[in-house]
Design a protein around this motif. Structure first.
Motif, PDB file in Angstrom:
ATOM      1  N   ARG A 242       0.827  -1.190   0.000  1.00 46.17           N
ATOM      2  CA  ARG A 242       0.000   0.000   0.000  1.00 46.17           C
ATOM      3  C   ARG A 242       0.874   1.258   0.000  1.00 46.17           C
ATOM      4  NH1 ARG A 242      -5.305  -0.140   1.861  1.00 46.17           N
ATOM      5  NH2 ARG A 242      -4.920   1.981   2.606  1.00 46.17           N
ATOM      6  N   ASP A 243       0.440   2.264  -0.746  1.00 48.88           N
ATOM      7  CA  ASP A 243       1.139   3.553  -0.716  1.00 48.88           C
ATOM      8  C   ASP A 243       1.035   4.186   0.667  1.00 48.88           C
ATOM      9  OD1 ASP A 243       1.862   3.359  -3.379  1.00 48.88           O
ATOM     10  OD2 ASP A 243       0.043   4.372  -4.080  1.00 48.88           O
ATOM     11  N   THR A 244      -0.126   4.038   1.285  1.00 46.37           N
ATOM     12  CA  THR A 244      -0.371   4.556   2.632  1.00 46.37           C
ATOM     13  C   THR A 244      -0.869   3.418   3.509  1.00 46.37           C
ATOM     14  OG1 THR A 244      -1.009   6.709   1.719  1.00 46.37           O
ATOM     15  CG2 THR A 244      -1.609   6.271   4.008  1.00 46.37           C
ATOM     16  N   PRO A 245      -0.116   2.994   4.512  1.00 45.63           N
ATOM     17  CA  PRO A 245      -0.569   1.896   5.373  1.00 45.63           C
ATOM     18  C   PRO A 245      -1.921   2.221   6.007  1.00 45.63           C
ATOM     19  CG  PRO A 245       1.737   2.383   5.777  1.00 45.63           C
ATOM     20  CD  PRO A 245       1.221   3.484   4.900  1.00 45.63           C
ATOM     21  N   LEU A 246      -2.752   1.200   6.171  1.00 43.45           N
ATOM     22  CA  LEU A 246      -4.093   1.359   6.739  1.00 43.45           C
ATOM     23  C   LEU A 246      -4.079   0.928   8.199  1.00 43.45           C
ATOM     24  CD1 LEU A 246      -7.138   1.930   6.358  1.00 43.45           C
ATOM     25  CD2 LEU A 246      -7.390  -0.468   5.646  1.00 43.45           C
ATOM     26  N   VAL A 247      -4.599   1.776   9.075  1.00 46.42           N
ATOM     27  CA  VAL A 247      -4.637   1.490  10.506  1.00 46.42           C
ATOM     28  C   VAL A 247      -6.067   1.149  10.911  1.00 46.42           C
ATOM     29  CG1 VAL A 247      -4.151   2.329  12.828  1.00 46.42           C
ATOM     30  CG2 VAL A 247      -2.735   3.091  10.905  1.00 46.42           C
ATOM     31  N   HIS A 248      -6.254  -0.068  11.441  1.00 45.23           N
ATOM     32  CA  HIS A 248      -7.536  -0.482  12.010  1.00 45.23           C
ATOM     33  C   HIS A 248      -7.464  -0.244  13.518  1.00 45.23           C
ATOM     34  CE1 HIS A 248      -8.484  -2.692   8.245  1.00 45.23           C
ATOM     35  NE2 HIS A 248      -7.192  -2.993   8.266  1.00 45.23           N
ATOM     36  N   THR A 249      -8.264   0.645  14.038  1.00 42.80           N
ATOM     37  CA  THR A 249      -8.258   0.959  15.467  1.00 42.80           C
ATOM     38  C   THR A 249      -9.281   0.076  16.173  1.00 42.80           C
ATOM     39  OG1 THR A 249      -7.669   3.247  14.953  1.00 42.80           O
ATOM     40  CG2 THR A 249      -8.486   2.785  17.164  1.00 42.80           C
ATOM     41  N   VAL A 250      -8.825  -0.687  17.181  1.00 46.67           N
ATOM     42  CA  VAL A 250      -9.672  -1.680  17.849  1.00 46.67           C
ATOM     43  C   VAL A 250      -9.745  -1.399  19.339  1.00 46.67           C
ATOM     44  CG1 VAL A 250     -10.038  -4.136  18.301  1.00 46.67           C
ATOM     45  CG2 VAL A 250      -9.019  -3.404  16.133  1.00 46.67           C
ATOM     46  N   ARG A 251     -10.960  -1.495  19.869  1.00 49.07           N
ATOM     47  CA  ARG A 251     -11.168  -1.394  21.315  1.00 49.07           C
ATOM     48  C   ARG A 251     -12.072  -2.529  21.775  1.00 49.07           C
ATOM     49  NH1 ARG A 251     -12.148   5.170  22.044  1.00 49.07           N
ATOM     50  NH2 ARG A 251      -9.970   5.761  21.746  1.00 49.07           N
ATOM     51  N   SER A 252     -11.982  -2.851  23.051  1.00 42.92           N
ATOM     52  CA  SER A 252     -12.797  -3.938  23.594  1.00 42.92           C
ATOM     53  C   SER A 252     -14.252  -3.507  23.726  1.00 42.92           C
ATOM     54  CB  SER A 252     -12.265  -4.372  24.955  1.00 42.92           C
ATOM     55  OG  SER A 252     -13.128  -5.316  25.551  1.00 42.92           O
ATOM     56  N   SER A 253     -15.153  -4.452  23.445  1.00 46.69           N
ATOM     57  CA  SER A 253     -16.587  -4.179  23.609  1.00 46.69           C
ATOM     58  C   SER A 253     -17.096  -4.621  24.974  1.00 46.69           C
ATOM     59  CB  SER A 253     -17.383  -4.907  22.518  1.00 46.69           C
ATOM     60  OG  SER A 253     -17.200  -6.311  22.613  1.00 46.69           O
ATOM     61  N   ASP A 254     -16.238  -5.245  25.773  1.00 43.46           N
ATOM     62  CA  ASP A 254     -16.658  -5.757  27.081  1.00 43.46           C
ATOM     63  C   ASP A 254     -16.545  -4.659  28.143  1.00 43.46           C
ATOM     64  OD1 ASP A 254     -17.075  -8.455  26.143  1.00 43.46           O
ATOM     65  OD2 ASP A 254     -14.893  -8.597  25.993  1.00 43.46           O
TER      66      ASP A 254
END
Length: 699
Positions: A165-177
């Protein structure tokens, strides 16, 4: 000026929750809807996952077949928004589903640590990787969940077709608990007393009681170069204080931020920075009543990194004569210390005339070839603001009687202390900006960004929103609309940037408290007085620039003219700096002392320390149409501040404080690598979040 927001994606996203997998499928291979470009990354919207769920990303090729596919070259997981501290993780590719299931490995060091109770060791969910055939019994299962840290950042370097990828993709994850957690704790740090003790303080989260236990945690580099937590202290109180560093005693390492050996211990020269890496971050976790808070590290280096940790013994032996200092005319007036971030800096040394002690010794114990008993003398020195002490020796010169020797030594000491005052390095950057604990005031929070008549610096929309409210003297600012938005700095970092990078804000703001997504601010004057101060400073800057900048001047000429004006019209405020720094290394100015740290002191009083020079240069440079930022870090003399200014599309450094001397252009429009000798320095994160610093770096 960079606003940090370059564009917003418009592709649709389908989120499917099935079989414990959250599938983020970008239609047509494009990025998810709501993606934001910031800091060189594309930030996808926040996803919430339960402990048993994986983040599933579309991928038509097995990641292990791609370059560095067995390491962090395809996917990486970080716990900090600057994307510098990585976590081990498990990627499971499904050829049938054409997806990769990603989960972080639960940090083994955190789970098995004797410092944490069983609660935190059992919240992870066993997860078996069928690809690794050697994992056959329960003890070998990979423990994975999303429950240790407040936020996880999964970085995707390749697209679904296996192309970089030209620009890395960041998936932001948080807990649902959510029901399992206390609110996240944000500790703050301060200096206690005058000896150099550091105190961490935090607010008890809602639902905590007297039995709640708090664990002070530092990040540490573990297996595979990944960062893991390490418990360094525990308490049932809402604070933890270290003992002060003392010459000759082993220092307490609770708040030390460097791994392994310090610069001094590795033999690094006093004037050659070999910065220990990585520097630890710190966090506080609350445990009690079947709940716990999650780890949210803060960059303690930007606040306490320059605090003395121990004597730099190797540098001390190189700098000082251990037996005979003569009349002290050649004795260094700076004492080398190791700081909490592992650097070696020097601090002012003063001799105490009340400790002068003439006596007879046998010099053979430290002078080879001379076993005769001779009259010598000793005097003790101290580093103001610390408990560091040093004893210096001198031999009685021939022709001086024993009766006259004490008075002669007193003359030596007096001359030394006078010289020490003259040789004191011009430093004095502000090291703390906000007290993020305490009780908020009762004010209705602002929810909009007021229109400002002044140009405001900001790297991102959160910082811009805060800056607009600070410039308008709002006493409370609601930050909840920005909670969880991708690509933004932490609220405390955004506040610090808004404060330090905007001269018309730093001149009027006194302190701030962040409490439950509300920023509460106190000002040094009432709203009407604040407006008058801002108006006066703005008018002064406008008048100065009209006087020294001519039409047709290049940007380099403008910067040079501002530097020349400051050198001619501003003096370093040794008196105020000495008053403040002699009380404590992290002591903050009080009352009118603050003027020495901002444009108020520079343009009105003509007396400032380095923070005031850098602040005033920002104000004048922007008035002249230049892009400029305030930069902070450490030199061998301690905390320091200077500027970067954009000249011909390249950032250049300028240190007007140190130009205010014999050579007024020595540090004018240079690269950071050009700061050599006594001018060498390291840059910290106090002036700008690390995720944005590269945008303002010199070559």
């Amino acid at each position: 000026m960079c606003d940090g927001i370059a564009g917003i994606g418009i592709a649709a996203v389908i989120a499917l929750i099935a079989g414990g997998l959250v599938v983020a499928e970008a239609i047509g291979g494009r990025d998810p809807s709501g993606t934001v470009i910031a800091g060189g990354y594309a930030w996808a919207p926040v996803v919430e996952l339960a402990a048993e769920e994986s983040l599933e990303v579309p991928m038509r090729v097995d990641p292990r077949t791609l370059p560095d596919g067995d390491e962090d070259g395809v996917f990486a997981i970080f716990f900090d928004s600057a994307l510098t501290d990585s976590l081990p993780h498990n990627d499971l590719w499904s050829e049938k589903d054409q997806t990769v299931a990603i989960r972080p490995w639960e940090d083994a060091e955190l789970r098995v640590s004797s410092g944490l109770p069983e609660l935190l060791r059992t919240t992870s969910v066993p997860y078996f990787d069928p690809v690794a055939e050697e994992l056959e019994d329960a003890d070998d299962w990979i423990r994975a969940s999303w429950m240790s840290y407040e936020t996880y950042y999964v970085v995707q370097y390749y697209d679904r077709d296996g192309e970089l990828r030209d620009t890395p993709l960041v998936h932001t994850v948080r807990s649902s608990d959510h029901e399992m957690f206390f609110d996240t704790i944000v500790p703050t740090f301060s200096m206690v007393g005058t000896g150099g003790s550091v105190k961490a303080t935090w607010n008890a989260p809602e639902g905590a009681d007297d039995s709640t236990e708090y664990f002070l945690i530092k990040s540490d580099i573990g297996y595979g170069g990944h960062t893991g937590p390490s418990v360094v202290a525990s308490t049932t109180e809402t604070s933890r204080t270290s003992k002060p560093p003392t010459h000759g005693e082993a220092p307490e390492r609770t708040f030390s931020l460097f791994s392994g050996f310090s610069v001094d211990e590795t033999g690094g020269s006093l004037f050659t920075y070999e910065e220990p890496e990585p520097l630890a971050h710190m966090a506080v976790v609350a445990v009690g009543g079947g709940k716990h808070s999650r780890i949210s590290y803060i960059d303690a280096n930007s606040v306490i990194g320059a605090v003395p940790f121990d004597s730099a013994y190797n540098a001390y032996r190189d700098m000082f004569d251990l037996s005979d200092n003569g009349d002290f005319s050649a004795t260094p007036t700076q004492y080398p210390v190791t700081t909490l971030n592992g650097d070696t800096i020097t601090m002012p040394l003063r001799l105490d005339p009340t400790t002068i002690s003439p006596h007879v010794v046998t010099l053979g114990m430290f002078l080879s070839g001379d076993e005769d008993a001779q009259m010598t003398g000793l005097v003790k020195g101290a580093v103001p603001g610390t408990d560091f002490r040093v004893t210096l020796y001198t031999l009685k010169p021939d022709g001086v009687s024993e009766a006259d020797w004490p008075a002669r030594m007193a003359d030596y000491v007096s001359a030394y202390n006078e010289r020490a005052s003259m040789e004191m390095p011009k430093t004095g950057a502000v090291t703390t900006f906000a007290d993020l604990t305490g009780s908020p005031n009762n004010v209705t929070p602002s929810t909009v960004a007021p229109v400002s008549e002044y140009e405001l610096f900001a790297t991102d929309e959160l910082t811009r929103y805060i800056a607009a409210n600070l410039a308008a003297s709002e006493q409370a600012v609601d930050l909840s609309a920005y909670a969880g938005k991708p690509g933004l700095p932490a609220p405390a970092d955004a506040y610090r940037t808004a404060y330090i990078q905007n001269p018309l804000i730093s001149a009027v703001v006194d302190s701030a408290v962040i409490e439950k997504e509300i920023l509460y601010v106190t000002y040094r004057e009432d709203a009407d007085a604040v407006k008058k101060i801002q108006s006066r400073l703005s008018a002064l800057a406008e008048g100065i620039i009209a006087e020294i900048v001519d039409a047709g001047m290049s940007d380099a000429d403008k910067a040079g003219a501002i530097n020349a004006w400051m050198v001619d019209n501003i003096e370093y405020d040794y008196e105020t700096y000495t008053e403040v720094s002699s009380n404590s290394i992290l002591a903050e100015p009080v009352g009118d002392q603050w003027r020495a740290w901002d444009s108020h002191g520079a343009l009105i009083d003509g007396l400032v320390v380095c923070g005031g020079y850098a602040d005033a240069f920002n104000l004048l440079a922007r008035e002249a149409g230049l892009e400029s930022v305030y930069v902070s870090g450490n030199t061998v003399g301690g905390a320091h501040a200077w500027n970067h200014v954009l000249i011909d599309w390249r950032w250049k450094a300028i240190d007007t404080t140190w130009n205010d001397g014999a050579d007024s252009t020595r540090y004018l429009l240079i690269d950071e690598s050009d700061f050599t000798g006594m001018a060498q320095r390291t840059i910290n994160d106090a002036w700008l979040p690390e995720m944005f610093q590269e945008d303002y770096a010199t070559e």
